[in-house]
Design an enzyme around this catalytic site. Structure first.
Site, PDB file in Angstrom:
ATOM      1  N   LYS A  82       0.859  -1.183   0.000  1.00 32.52           N
ATOM      2  CA  LYS A  82       0.000   0.000   0.000  1.00 32.52           C
ATOM      3  C   LYS A  82       0.896   1.234   0.000  1.00 32.52           C
ATOM      4  O   LYS A  82       1.929   1.259   0.676  1.00 32.52           O
ATOM      5  CB  LYS A  82      -0.891  -0.020   1.255  1.00 32.52           C
ATOM      6  CG  LYS A  82      -1.922   1.107   1.312  1.00 32.52           C
ATOM      7  CD  LYS A  82      -2.815   0.978   2.554  1.00 32.52           C
ATOM      8  CE  LYS A  82      -3.894   2.044   2.594  1.00 32.52           C
ATOM      9  NZ  LYS A  82      -4.756   1.928   3.794  1.00 32.52           N
ATOM     10  N   SER A 157      -9.902   1.949   2.945  1.00 30.42           N
ATOM     11  CA  SER A 157      -9.020   2.726   2.113  1.00 30.42           C
ATOM     12  C   SER A 157      -8.006   1.930   1.305  1.00 30.42           C
ATOM     13  O   SER A 157      -7.475   2.442   0.316  1.00 30.42           O
ATOM     14  CB  SER A 157      -8.269   3.728   2.990  1.00 30.42           C
ATOM     15  OG  SER A 157      -7.357   3.049   3.852  1.00 30.42           O
ATOM     16  N   SER A 181     -10.179  -0.549   7.021  1.00 35.22           N
ATOM     17  CA  SER A 181      -9.550  -0.376   5.707  1.00 35.22           C
ATOM     18  C   SER A 181      -8.830  -1.590   5.130  1.00 35.22           C
ATOM     19  O   SER A 181      -8.383  -1.563   3.989  1.00 35.22           O
ATOM     20  CB  SER A 181      -8.561   0.787   5.743  1.00 35.22           C
ATOM     21  OG  SER A 181      -9.246   2.010   5.788  1.00 35.22           O
TER      22      SER A 181
END
Lengths: 496, 95
Positions: A82, A157, A181
Site C-alpha cells: 500500500k 481505504s 480499511s
C-alpha cells in the site's frame, strides 16, 4: 501445462516449492506478475507506482539466495505495498497530491523486513487519500475499480491492494486498517484480509492517519497465505513506541487445529436493521458450516456498538488533525506558488493539496480539540472507547472468537455515496469498534449476494491471530469461496 | 449541532486550510452533519468511566539517550520545496 499456470492460482507455499525446486525463477515469477499488471491495471487503477526495475533486481538477489540455500519460504515471492508505507527512493504518496513528489528517504519497518528476505516489491498500491475513506474514490490518482464489476468500488481505504490481489496482479499485498480499511475491501473484493492486534506490526514508516488506531496487515488469497506474510511482518520494533514486545508465534503450525468445541459469539447488534438480507443469509450459512466443524454458537451482546461510529469520528479526526499538521510546505510535500507570507504558504499549500474528505476530517478534529470543546468531544469519545473495549472483554470471557458480517452491503457503485459522507461513514458500522478496542479482525470470503462477494468477519481477543487464522483456515478447507476469481482475471494470458 | 459559515472559516483558519468562498456553504453542511453524528455520544452515560487513550493502556517506553540516526542531511533535504546552503527556505517571517 504451460509454465504460466504454475505461477497463478497457487498458494504461497506452492510458489515457494516452485522456486526452490527450480520450476521457475523469482525473476520469471516477478516478470509474470509485472506483465499481468501491464495488461490489466489500466482498467483497475490498483497501482499508483509500478517498480519493475527494483522488483527484478530483488528477484535476482532472491534467485541467488535460493541457489545458495539461504532463502526463507517467502524469498522470491513478489508482493505489492500500500502506498502508505515509506519505500526508500520510491515515491510514497499516501494517495495525496500533497505527497505526489515525495520520495521516501527510508524504508518502513514492514518494507525493510520483507525486503531483507528478498520479496520483490511489484509496486505501490492506490488508496483513499491518507487512508481516509471506504471506497477508494478519495484518491488523488483516481478511483480503483472492483475486479468483480468495474462499475463498483473495491472498498477502502486499501482498495488498490485488495483489487490487485483479487485480480491476481500480485500474489499477496500489504494494507493498513484504521476503521476497517483492510477488512472492508477484502470483503468487497472476495479475498482474505487480516488486521492484527494494535502493536503487533510496526507502524514505523507507515504514514500516520490516527495513530492510536492505525495498524498494518495483509491481503491474501487464503488464511494460510496470510499466516505466512503476517508472521514475517510482525514483531517488536524499537522504532515504534507503541510496538508490543511479545513473541510472534508460528501462525502456520496451528492452522490445522480442530475446531471441535470452539465457542463462537454472534453479537445480536451485528444482525439488526441495516444489514442487507442477502448478506445476512451468507453469514448465516457460514455459521452453519462452523457448526458442522464442531463449533458451538453463543448469542452475545456488544451493547455500545451504536456509539462506535460517533466516537470514532471524534478520535480519528482529532488524531488526524494533529498528525497532518506536519504537512506545512516547508520540509517536504507540496508548496503553493508564490506565497506572500508564512500563513499564506501554510493555508494555500494545505488548501490546494488536500482533498475534500481530508479537509473535512482535519476540520472536524480541529473543532473537537479547540478550546472549550475538549471535554464534550475528545474526552467523552475516549470514555466511550473504554465502554466499547469492556464490551468485547466481557464477551471474550464466554467465547473464543466473535463472528458477523464485515459490511452491511456488498460493493456499491462508484459515485453512489461520494456526495454523502455520512452514509459512507455508516457503512463501517461492523468494523470500527474493534479498532477502538485495538483487537484483531479478519475478513474471509463466505459467498455472494447479488453476484458480489461477501466477507465473514472473525474478531479475536488481543494477540490471538493464530487462533483466528486457524478458524479461517478450517473453513477454507471445507469451502471454496476463497478460490473464486472474477473470470476475466482467472486464467493466465497464454490460455486466453 | 450546526456550524455557521463564519465558524467554518474560523476552524479552517485554525487548521491552516484555505477554503474557497464558494465551498464554505458545503463544508458547513458537511461538518454539521458529522457533528450531528458525533452528538449521538450524548446518549451514553460515561460518568465514572476512565478515558481510554490507547488500546493497550501502555506506558510510554523509555530508551537510552543515544544517537541512533545517521546523518542524511542531503537526502532528507532533497524533498524540500526550497533550500539554500543546507537550510529550509520559507517566506520572510520578520521585516
Amino acid at each position: 501445462m504451460s509454465m504460466d499456470n504454475q505461477m497463478i492460482n497457487k498458494s504461497l507455499a506452492e510458489l515457494s516449492v516452485g522456486l526452490q525446486s527450480g520450476k521457475f525463477s523469482s525473476v520469471e515469477l516477478t516478470q509474470f506478475y509485472l506483465d499481468r499488471i501491464a495488461s490489466h491495471d489500466s482498467e483497475l487503477n490498483a497501482f499508483i507506482t509500478v517498480t519493475a526495475e527494483q522488483a527484478l533486481a530483488t528477484a535476482k538477489t532472491a534467485d541467488e539466495k535460493i541457489a545458495s540455500g539461504s532463502a526463507t519460504g517467502l524469498t522470491g515471492i513478489p508482493l505489492a505495498h500500500k502506498d502508505i508505507f515509506c519505500t526508500d527512493g520510491v515515491r510514497t504518496s499516501a494517495g495525496s497530491k500533497m505527497l505526489d513528489n515525495f520520495i521516501a528517504p527510508y524504508n518502513a519497518t514492514v518494507v525493510e523486513k520483507l525486503k531483507s528476505i528478498s520479496m520483490p516489491m511489484l509496486g505501490k498500491t492506490n488508496m483513499d487519500e491518507f487512508a481516509m475513506g471506504s471506497s477508494n474514490e478519495n484518491s488523488y490518482y483516481g478511483a480503483v475499480k472492483n475486479p468483480w464489476d468495474l462499475d463498483r468500488v473495491p472498498g477502502g481505504s486499501s482498495g488498490g491492494s485488495a483489487a490487485a490481489v483479487a485480480a491476481k496482479l500480485a500474489p499477496i499485498a500489504t494494507g493498513t486498517d484504521t476503521g476497517g480499511s483492510i477488512r472492508q475491501p477484502a470483503s468487497l473484493t472476495g479475498i482474505t484480509g487480516i488486521k492484527p492486534t494494535y502493536g503487533r506490526v510496526s507502524r514505523y514508516g507507515m504514514i500516520a492517519y490516527a495513530s492510536s488506531l492505525d495498524q498494518g496487515g495483509v491481503f491474501a488469497s487464503s488464511a494460510a497465505d496470510s499466516a505466512l506474510l503476517l508472521e514475517a511482518m510482525s514483531g517488536f520494533d524499537a522504532k515504534d513506541s507503541t510496538s508490543v514486545d511479545i513473541p510472534v508465534p508460528d501462525f502456520s503450525t496451528t492452522l490445522n487445529d480442530s475446531l471441535q468445541g470452539l465457542k463462537i459469539g454472534l453479537p445480536k447488534e451485528y444482525f439488526e436493521e441495516g444489514l442487507n438480507s442477502e448478506v445476512a443469509k451468507v453469514i448465516e450459512a457460514a455459521v452453519e458450516e462452523y457448526k458442522k466443524l464442531g463449533a458451538e454458537i453463543v448469542e452475545v451482546s456488544l451493547p455500545n456498538t451504536h456509539l462506535a461510529i460517533p466516537a470514532y469520528y471524534v478520535i480519528a479526526p482529532a488524531e488526524a488533525s494533529s498528525n497532518l499538521s506536519r504537512f506545512d510546505g516547508v520540509r517536504y510535500g507540496y508548496r503553493c506558488e508564490d506565497p506572500v507570507d508564512l500563513t499564506d504558504m501554510y493555508m494555500r499549500s494545505r488548501g490546494d493539496a488536500f482533498g475534500r474528505e481530508v479537509k473535512r476530517r482535519i476540520m472536524t478534529g480541529t473543532y473537537a480539540l479547540s478550546a472549550g470543546y475538549y471535554d464534550a468531544y475528545y474526552l467523552k469519545a475516549q470514555k466511550i472507547r473504554r465502554l466499547i473495549s469492556e464490551d468485547f472483554q466481557k464477551v471474550f470471557e464466554q467465547v473464543d472468537v466473535i463472528m458477523g458480517p464485515v459490511a452491511p452491503e456488498t460493493a456499491f457503485k462508484i459515485g453512489e455515496k461520494s456526495d454523502d459522507p455520512i452514509s459512507m461513514y455508516l457503512s463501517d458500522i461492523y468494523t470500527i469498534a474493534l479498532n477502538l478496542a485495538g483487537l484483531p479482525g479478519m475478513s474471509v470470503p463466505a459467498g455472494f449476494a447479488n453476484n458480489m462477494p461477501v466477507g465473514l468477519q472473525i474478531i479475536g481477543n488481543a494477540f490471538t491471530e493464530g487462533k483466528m487464522l486457524n478458524v479461517a483456515h478450517q473453513y477454507q478447507q471445507v469451502t471454496d469461496w476463497h478460490k473464486q476469481t472474477p473470470s476475466k482475471y482467472a486464467v493466465s494470458e497464454g490460455e486466453k | 449541532m450546526s456550524l455557521t459559515p463564519e465558524e467554518v472559516k474560523k476552524i479552517a483558519f485554525l487548521a491552516r486550510l484555505a477554503i474557497k468562498e464558494e465551498s464554505i456553504e458545503q463544508y458547513s453542511e458537511d461538518l454539521s452533519g458529522i457533528l450531528d453524528l458525533v452528538d449521538q455520544m450524548d446518549a451514553a452515560n460515561v460518568e465514572d468511566i476512565e478515558p481510554m487513550a490507547h488500546p493497550q493502556d501502555a506506558m510510554q517506553r523509555l530508551r537510552k539517550d543515544e544517537v541512533t540516526e545517521i546523518n542524511q542531511r542531503e537526502k532528507l533535504m532533497g524533498n524540500a520545496p526550497a533550500t539554500e546552503n543546507g537550510l529550509f527556505l520559507v517566506p520572510k517571517v520578520l521585516d
